[in-house]
Design an enzyme around this catalytic site. Sequence first.
Site, PDB file in Angstrom:
ATOM      1  N   ASN A  41      32.682 -42.989  -2.097  1.00 49.39           N
ATOM      2  CA  ASN A  41      33.842 -42.739  -2.958  1.00 49.39           C
ATOM      3  C   ASN A  41      34.110 -41.249  -3.066  1.00 49.39           C
ATOM      4  O   ASN A  41      33.174 -40.446  -3.041  1.00 49.39           O
ATOM      5  CB  ASN A  41      33.600 -43.250  -4.392  1.00 49.39           C
ATOM      6  CG  ASN A  41      33.508 -44.755  -4.483  1.00 49.39           C
ATOM      7  OD1 ASN A  41      34.223 -45.471  -3.794  1.00 49.39           O
ATOM      8  ND2 ASN A  41      32.628 -45.245  -5.339  1.00 49.39           N
TER       9      ASN A  41
ATOM     10  N   ASP B 133      34.868 -38.759  -5.796  1.00 50.09           N
ATOM     11  CA  ASP B 133      34.817 -38.683  -7.252  1.00 50.09           C
ATOM     12  C   ASP B 133      35.902 -37.732  -7.751  1.00 50.09           C
ATOM     13  O   ASP B 133      35.948 -36.562  -7.339  1.00 50.09           O
ATOM     14  CB  ASP B 133      33.453 -38.190  -7.721  1.00 50.09           C
ATOM     15  CG  ASP B 133      32.333 -39.190  -7.464  1.00 50.09           C
ATOM     16  OD1 ASP B 133      32.643 -40.352  -7.137  1.00 50.09           O
ATOM     17  OD2 ASP B 133      31.157 -38.802  -7.582  1.00 50.09           O
TER      18      ASP B 133
ATOM     19  N   ASN C 110      19.238 -49.284 -14.812  1.00 53.34           N
ATOM     20  CA  ASN C 110      19.107 -48.459 -16.007  1.00 53.34           C
ATOM     21  C   ASN C 110      19.006 -49.393 -17.213  1.00 53.34           C
ATOM     22  O   ASN C 110      19.006 -50.623 -17.065  1.00 53.34           O
ATOM     23  CB  ASN C 110      20.249 -47.443 -16.128  1.00 53.34           C
ATOM     24  CG  ASN C 110      21.620 -48.102 -16.276  1.00 53.34           C
ATOM     25  OD1 ASN C 110      21.741 -49.269 -16.678  1.00 53.34           O
ATOM     26  ND2 ASN C 110      22.665 -47.365 -15.954  1.00 53.34           N
TER      27      ASN C 110
ATOM     28  N   ALA D 227      16.959 -39.448 -20.289  1.00 58.78           N
ATOM     29  CA  ALA D 227      16.136 -38.275 -20.593  1.00 58.78           C
ATOM     30  C   ALA D 227      14.708 -38.641 -20.964  1.00 58.78           C
ATOM     31  O   ALA D 227      13.803 -37.804 -20.909  1.00 58.78           O
ATOM     32  CB  ALA D 227      16.778 -37.478 -21.713  1.00 58.78           C
TER      33      ALA D 227
ATOM     34  N   ASP E 119      25.753 -32.415 -16.546  1.00 59.22           N
ATOM     35  CA  ASP E 119      26.528 -33.513 -15.973  1.00 59.22           C
ATOM     36  C   ASP E 119      25.537 -34.523 -15.404  1.00 59.22           C
ATOM     37  O   ASP E 119      24.807 -34.214 -14.461  1.00 59.22           O
ATOM     38  CB  ASP E 119      27.462 -32.979 -14.877  1.00 59.22           C
ATOM     39  CG  ASP E 119      28.347 -34.064 -14.256  1.00 59.22           C
ATOM     40  OD1 ASP E 119      28.217 -35.239 -14.645  1.00 59.22           O
ATOM     41  OD2 ASP E 119      29.160 -33.716 -13.377  1.00 59.22           O
TER      42      ASP E 119
ATOM     43  N   THR F  83      26.295 -37.327 -13.892  1.00 52.42           N
ATOM     44  CA  THR F  83      26.847 -38.112 -12.784  1.00 52.42           C
ATOM     45  C   THR F  83      25.931 -38.016 -11.566  1.00 52.42           C
ATOM     46  O   THR F  83      25.599 -36.922 -11.114  1.00 52.42           O
ATOM     47  CB  THR F  83      28.251 -37.599 -12.394  1.00 52.42           C
ATOM     48  OG1 THR F  83      29.072 -37.551 -13.553  1.00 52.42           O
ATOM     49  CG2 THR F  83      28.878 -38.507 -11.358  1.00 52.42           C
TER      50      THR F  83
ATOM     51  N   ASP G 145      21.210 -42.075  -9.015  1.00 58.64           N
ATOM     52  CA  ASP G 145      21.134 -42.187  -7.554  1.00 58.64           C
ATOM     53  C   ASP G 145      20.195 -41.140  -6.967  1.00 58.64           C
ATOM     54  O   ASP G 145      19.498 -41.406  -5.979  1.00 58.64           O
ATOM     55  CB  ASP G 145      22.534 -42.039  -6.956  1.00 58.64           C
ATOM     56  CG  ASP G 145      23.452 -43.177  -7.354  1.00 58.64           C
ATOM     57  OD1 ASP G 145      22.967 -44.312  -7.493  1.00 58.64           O
ATOM     58  OD2 ASP G 145      24.660 -42.930  -7.540  1.00 58.64           O
TER      59      ASP G 145
ATOM     60  N   ARG H 236      23.379 -29.487 -13.036  1.00 63.19           N
ATOM     61  CA  ARG H 236      24.439 -28.995 -12.177  1.00 63.19           C
ATOM     62  C   ARG H 236      25.633 -29.935 -12.250  1.00 63.19           C
ATOM     63  O   ARG H 236      25.509 -31.082 -12.647  1.00 63.19           O
ATOM     64  CB  ARG H 236      23.945 -28.909 -10.727  1.00 63.19           C
ATOM     65  CG  ARG H 236      22.668 -28.090 -10.549  1.00 63.19           C
ATOM     66  CD  ARG H 236      22.055 -28.323  -9.189  1.00 63.19           C
ATOM     67  NE  ARG H 236      20.823 -27.561  -9.030  1.00 63.19           N
ATOM     68  CZ  ARG H 236      20.000 -27.681  -7.983  1.00 63.19           C
ATOM     69  NH1 ARG H 236      20.283 -28.554  -7.019  1.00 63.19           N
ATOM     70  NH2 ARG H 236      18.910 -26.961  -7.915  1.00 63.19           N
TER      71      ARG H 236
END
Length: 297
Positions: A11, A13, A182, A215, A239, A241, A245, A278
């Site tokens: 994808n 993003d 998750n 976390a 971030d 995101t 993965d 990052r």
Amino acid sequence: MTHIAVLGSMNMDLVAYVDKAPQRGETVTGREFHTIPGGKGANQAIAAARAGATVSMIGAVGNDGYGVRLRDTLEHSGVDTDFLRTVEGASGTAHIVVDDEGGNSIVVVPGANGTVDHLSPGDESVIATADALLLQLEIPQAAVLAGAAAARRHGVRTVLTPAPAQPIAPELLAATDLLVPNEFEAVTLTGRTDPREAAAALLDLVPEVVVTLGATGSLYLARGTEPLVVPAPRVRAVDSTGAGDTFVGALAVALAEEKPVREALSWAAAAAALSVQRVGATASMPYRQEIEAQYTA
């Protein structure tokens, strides 16, 4: 060198950064916007390649500008794209809002990923040579099941990330060696809100489970063993995101290299901790030397 095959999504993003994510019916002003190559399949492929594996990507992109950039990004990261096909139409996109706490909400439009509903000629031969096959649910489950079945025929370890959360065919779970949900996905699959109870329930379906806890770290459970909780390094998230993965890609490499489970989980957590500091998904993923520097036994 360890060889990881990835069957999954690509994808682009489309990421907007905001102070606070909008509620339904609300409009907010963002401060930044970026287009960043991603998709759970591509993310895991790049994470594994940067963690030190030889990686082959199986999937599809559209014949648009995003498709060109997605392929180039994989190749620049050292991922083999010989089995990444180009199809007529748009590439997949993910529309992401990231807030000041590093949290995100995502809408995925499959595009070319929706055409990956079967294995193409040559795909099984690539899977057969791998140490592990990484799978997710951003392509049709028919293809995910075909990939898992091919891996099972050749004795290749299958690692399934059950995202986006959805009902999973029993045949696919039966062909899964390691399931990595998750907390939300674990609840969706089992109805159990406690991660330990959810992991225990999932062991009725698969032999090994890692529930990622953000976390907090991760929880590992295998049949006949006691639960193992491995904490994550404490960092300030910018971030999140692609963090999951990154964890899965690094974990697959560590396990293929026969690291002990606790060490493999800590190593993967170090990779994920670097990524959340990052911006972006693939752009944030660390290289092996960075993981080794971050990792503490």
